[in-house]
Scaffold this active site. Structure first.
Site, short mmCIF file in Angstrom:
data_model
loop_
_atom_site.label_atom_id
_atom_site.label_comp_id
_atom_site.label_asym_id
_atom_site.label_seq_id
_atom_site.Cartn_x
_atom_site.Cartn_y
_atom_site.Cartn_z
CG ASP A 1 2.51 0.68 -4.62
OD1 ASP A 1 3.49 0.59 -5.38
OD2 ASP A 1 1.37 0.98 -5.00
CE1 TYR B 1 -0.92 4.55 -3.31
CE2 TYR B 1 0.99 4.33 -4.73
CZ TYR B 1 -0.08 3.76 -4.09
OH TYR B 1 -0.33 2.43 -4.23
CG ASP C 1 3.15 -1.31 -11.24
OD1 ASP C 1 3.13 -2.19 -12.11
OD2 ASP C 1 2.20 -0.53 -11.01
CD GLU D 1 -1.76 -2.33 -9.43
OE1 GLU D 1 -0.53 -2.23 -9.39
OE2 GLU D 1 -2.50 -1.47 -9.97
#
Length: 535
Positions: free
Chosen positions: A85, A237, A88, A486
């Site tokens: 995603d 999430y 990571d 990120e």
């Protein structure tokens, strides 16, 4: 992982005026042509950098190699493939599915624009990489594998995906452990993708619809939030909005993909109970789908030739809520509007704000075209009338800000322009490529030698859209500043369609004044091209 949501829904009213100096600088910068085609091409490269599994011979991002080749083995299922995603290595099903839905929506709406830019094939490859994985993950009618790996153990290590040593346990939802939000979003992704593949690969499109219908039925029958069944997802999430929005979202996509009235009946009869005609939204994201489904419903008012009177009333309620979201973007609500930075960027919250900018730009572009196609010159907001073309102009301004027309002159699309983030919070990009050094890089070695390095990343992750600046347009390009540096797949996915559309408009010189606006629409397996006029 940039998925954490701090506040579930409505942003507070906060109006900011732009200083004359900043406005003048932005105006001067915007005079130079923005290369949307280059932005589009680079954005699609990003999805290749995020691939998990065995990479194909056509792989263009050369610094990546095969990874996650034993995913699912421990549970006796093949879960090789899909996308990481963000920076990571956990494969989270909910943001992955939303990414594919947005890529598919962009390709369905702007397929001709993508083809004209020479990128339709790459967009379809990006979609199929995700849907191939979803087919694998949906092993039984009421079983969907939701996640591979877990965020807690994953964060202990800073390694290339090719070197992963962290646990790769897989988690699933099923009849006893429901996940209606995940099942609904995955159904939406597969239904939207089926529209894209209907002409070129009808067998594949049919397979996607088979899975999508089963998943929707599963999600509706076995209701529950997926993060209650897969607790490892909660800290990364978590489903703050619950599953009601995803069920409506999936039903509308299935209506578009199949033409079956049962799905529209579902969206109408459950509109109030599931919140579709009750929530007034100022954000659209991997978690909160209401604004997206409201705009999808508003578009159906035009696309559906005949609607029963009861359906028409409810669909107009959906349209009213869609208008609320658009008016909040335009700063034209009497109540709540989306905040803006002094440089004009829509601002929802500090953590990865660019995801909300990207989805807003997409919905603004889609709705601008929708209004023009309907012959609606003006949108009536509480704060006054807005010309339909102004929605596209706002979408353009947000895209331009992302691409470097902002107070500090930095492109937040990595690899675009002369100045962009070089220390992106991304493991694979921040460590020497496996192709250059096949020597194993250990868990803590990555932190010691690469994460803490003050040097630029050795690999440029083209097309990644990072979290972006703060409320004052300030940005710190440091690897440890993950709130801003990120990038996530669902940041870039909506912008694929936006860049394609803006490139087409720029080629036709149609962004100023009165112009003709070209529409590409997919319905019932037919490509319909139309020209409509905007003033």
């Amino acid at each position: 992982m940039a998925g954490i949501q701090l506040f579930p829904f409505i942003a507070s009213l906060h109006l900011i005026t732009i200083s004359p100096a900043i406005a003048a600088a932005a105006g001067a910068a915007s005079a130079a042509a923005v290369d949307y085609k280059d932005a589009l091409s680079k954005s699609l490269l990003y999805f290749e950098a995020q691939r998990s599994g065995r990479l194909p011979y056509s792989q263009r991002v050369a610094w990546r190699h095969h990874s996650g080749l034993s995913d699912g083995l421990q549970q006796g299922v093949d879960l090789v493939g899909g996308y990481y995603d963000a920076g990571d290595h956990v494969k989270f099903g909910l943001p992955m599915a939303f990414t594919v839905t947005m890529l598919s929506w962009g390709a369905a709406e702007y397929g001709e624009e993508l083809a004209g830019a020479g990128e339709l094939g790459h967009a379809m490859d990006a979609i199929k990489w995700g849907t191939d994985y979803f087919i694998k993950a949906h092993t039984e009618p009421e079983v969907l594998w939701a996640e591979v790996g877990d965020g807690d153990t994953d964060h202990y290590c800073w390694q290339r995906p090719e070197d992963m040593t962290t646990p790769r346990r897989a988690y699933r939802i099923d009849a006893e452990r429901p996940g209606s939000d995940l099942a609904g979003e995955t159904a939406a992704a597969m239904a939207a993708a089926a529209i894209v593949f209907r002409r070129s690969n009808p067998h594949y499109a049919g397979l996607l619809l088979h899975h999508a219908e089963q998943l929707f039925e599963f999600g509706d029958r076995r209701r529950g939030r997926y993060d209650g069944s897969v607790e490892t997802a909660k800290g990364y999430y978590g489903s703050v909005s619950g599953y009601k929005d995803e069920l409506l979202w999936a039903a509308l996509w299935l209506k578009k993909a199949t033409g079956k009235t049962d799905y529209l009946d579902y969206a109408v009869s459950n509109a109030a109970d599931l919140g579709g005609t009750r929530w007034e939204m100022t954000e659209f994201s991997w978690d909160v789908k209401y604004a997206g489904l409201q705009i999808l419903a508003a578009k159906m008012l035009l696309e559906e030739k005949t609607l029963p009177k009861t359906h028409l009333q409810v669909m107009k309620q959906y349209e009213s809520k869609a208008n609320y979201y658009i008016c909040s973007c335009l700063n034209k609500n009497n109540k709540t509007n989306i905040r803006r930075t002094p440089g004009g960027l829509l601002y929802t919250r500090p953590w990865n704000n660019m995801q909300y900018v990207a989805t807003a730009a997409f919905l603004l572009a889609i709705y601008s075209d929708h209004l023009a196609y309907a012959g609606v010159k003006n949108l009536r907001c509480p704060g006054g009338l807005v010309r339909a073309v102004e929605l596209m102009q706002l979408a353009k301004s947000q895209a331009d800000y992302i691409l470097g027309i902002n107070p500090i002159g930095i492109s937040y699309l990595v690899g675009f322009g002369k100045k962009y983030p070089t220390k992106v919070h991304h493991r694979g990009a921040s460590i020497v490529s496996y192709k250059e050094n096949k020597g194993f890089i250990g868990c803590t070695q990555g932190y010691d030698e690469w994460y803490s390095s003050l040097k630029q990343n050795p690999n440029v992750i083209f097309g990644a859209i990072v979290g972006g600046p703060d409320l004052n347009d300030k940005f710190l390009d440091e690897r440890g500043n993950f709130m801003q540096t990120e990038a996530c797949t669902y940041n870039t996915a909506p912008m694929v369609g936006v860049f394609a559309r803006l490139h087409w408009l720029a080629q036709k010189n149609l962004m100023k004044g009165e112009h003709h606006n070209h529409s590409y629409h997919v319905a019932g397996g037919r490509m319909i091209t139309s020209v409509r006029k905007i003033k």
